[in-house]
Design a protein around this motif. Structure first.
Motif, PDB file in Angstrom:
ATOM      1  N   ARG A   6       0.778 -35.266 -29.778  1.00  0.00           N
ATOM      2  CA  ARG A   6       1.742 -36.322 -30.084  1.00  0.00           C
ATOM      3  C   ARG A   6       1.558 -36.910 -31.466  1.00  0.00           C
ATOM      4  NH1 ARG A   6       1.861 -40.356 -25.015  1.00  0.00           N
ATOM      5  NH2 ARG A   6       0.979 -38.872 -23.569  1.00  0.00           N
ATOM      6  N   GLN A  14       9.916 -40.859 -35.409  1.00  0.00           N
ATOM      7  CA  GLN A  14      10.644 -40.546 -34.175  1.00  0.00           C
ATOM      8  C   GLN A  14      12.045 -41.163 -34.198  1.00  0.00           C
ATOM      9  OE1 GLN A  14       9.227 -38.440 -31.743  1.00  0.00           O
ATOM     10  NE2 GLN A  14       8.090 -38.248 -33.654  1.00  0.00           N
ATOM     11  N   ARG A 223       7.794 -48.731 -24.823  1.00  0.00           N
ATOM     12  CA  ARG A 223       8.122 -47.307 -24.629  1.00  0.00           C
ATOM     13  C   ARG A 223       9.488 -46.955 -25.206  1.00  0.00           C
ATOM     14  NH1 ARG A 223       7.935 -46.445 -18.420  1.00  0.00           N
ATOM     15  NH2 ARG A 223       8.946 -48.462 -18.592  1.00  0.00           N
ATOM     16  N   TRP A 226      10.005 -44.738 -28.123  1.00  0.00           N
ATOM     17  CA  TRP A 226       9.804 -43.304 -27.916  1.00  0.00           C
ATOM     18  C   TRP A 226      11.002 -42.696 -27.217  1.00  0.00           C
ATOM     19  CZ3 TRP A 226       5.930 -41.241 -30.540  1.00  0.00           C
ATOM     20  CH2 TRP A 226       5.100 -42.184 -31.158  1.00  0.00           C
TER      21      TRP A 226
END
Ligand code: DAH
Length: 355
Positions: A6, A14, A223, A226
């Protein structure tokens, strides 16, 4: 999937990092008005010397422990803070830099093992009191520039802190939703570091970018940075309007908030010590978090219960798992499948005996 797969190709790379990239445009604007240079940072794999020794971390500092830090080998690790690049930035005198940072941590809505930090240094040849006064004024105006339009007048306070690499260290807290929230840390660059580089005195500070961004856009779950879901990303596609302060940000609208689903899992730890093996440091919960983190719909893991099983002469631990997806209701059957898979991973990778 291990953390190595990762590791980011570069900071903020990202799709879900879009709100952070936007925020950094505002930060760049603020910093450029103060003649701060933006330093360029390399790979997240740095030496233990860069991350700890050169910053005067004592040998027994908890930050160095294997349960908090991803070590690559006996000499290198994944940087745990942006401060690891301070030594190489000092010649710039007034500089800030942003990078991805890595820490082994628990699973909950505010922690993710990869996050971003900004650090800065500002050298001024002044007595300590003036250095601190300058730092306070600079950082208060930074926080106010970032948040005042969105949160309204920001109430701030300075509290004493400790960092190995600064003295007169302080943390800046803001009053947010009825409580004081720590936002950033700073202090005067330690004399030993000053001497080693033969530089003028100055101050340094560091801040976590995800946390600041969550305040700015009212994002409730880390989160989401992501996420690849367009419904999240599209909300941050408007113009960036640079000015005297960051304009009021449209609060992020969660595209769904599903009902959570709770499940418990229990297992034995091969341990007959007197005290709870987690508290006593004989069982590292972060080993479990590392495995469970791969399951995206898992929101939180909490240790529910620990007791000594006299017949087995082992400790039994029970974890409470909170499942919640962002975009759909999870069926019980799906969750049970996840649980079975998790148990298998815990047996295979950690050799645990499930109950
Ligand atoms: N590196 C610290 C952390 O990760 C934050 C920090 C504190 C950075 C003080 C600094 C500083 O440069 O002077 O918690």
């Amino acid at each position: 999937m291990s953390i190595w797969k990762r590791v980011l190709p570069q900071p903020l790379s990202q799709p879900g990092h879009l709100p952070l990239r936007r925020m950094v445009q505002y930060i760049d604007h603020f910093m450029s008005q103060r003649e701060m240079h933006r330093g360029i940072v390399g790979s997240p794999k740095v030496t233990i010397a860069q991350n700890f020794d050169n910053l005067l971390f004592p040998k027994d500092h908890p930050g160095r422990s294997k349960s908090d830090t991803y070590y690559c080998d006996s000499r290198t690790l994944l940087r745990t803070h942006a401060t690891c690049h301070q030594n190489e930035m000092l010649s710039l005198k007034k500089a800030y830099w942003i990078c991805d940072t890595y820490r082994r941590d628990e699973i909950d809505r505010t922690h993710y093992p990869i996050f971003h930090q900004m650090d800065a240094i500002y050298l001024i040849n002044k007595p300590d009191e003036e250095v601190i006064a300058h730092m306070k004024a600079f950082l208060e105006s930074f926080v106010s520039y970032m948040l005042k339009e969105t949160l309204g007048q920001v109430e701030m306070r300075w509290v004493d802190a400790y960092f190995p690499f600064t003295y007169n260290s302080l943390e800046l807290e803001i009053f947010y939703r009825d409580q004081w929230l720590e936002l950033l840390g700073g202090g005067i660059i330690h004399q030993d570091i000053q001497k080693r580089h033969d530089i003028q005195p100055g101050w340094a500070f560091g801040i976590g970018l995800e946390r600041l961004c969550m305040l700015l856009y009212n994002i409730q779950d880390i989160r989401l940075f992501w996420s690849r879901d367009d419904r999240f990303i599209k909300q941050f596609s408007g113009e960036v309007q640079l000015g005297d302060s960051v304009p009021k940000q449209m609060p992020f609208v969660p595209f769904s908030r599903m009902q959570p689903c709770y499940k418990d899992i229990s297992f034995f730890v091969d341990d007959s010590g007197q005290e709870n093996p987690i508290d006593a440091g004989r069982f590292d919960m972060n080993d479990v978090h590392d495995i469970l983190r791969d399951y995206e719909d898992l929101e939180e893991v909490k240790v529910q219960d620990a007791f000594y099983h006299p017949k087995k002469q082992k400790w039994s631990l029970c974890l409470r798992l909170t499942f919640r997806a962002w975009d759909r209701t999870l069926e019980n059957e799906q969750v049970m499948q996840l649980i079975n898979d998790m148990k298998k991973q815990m047996v295979d990778q950690l050799g645990l005996e499930m109950r």
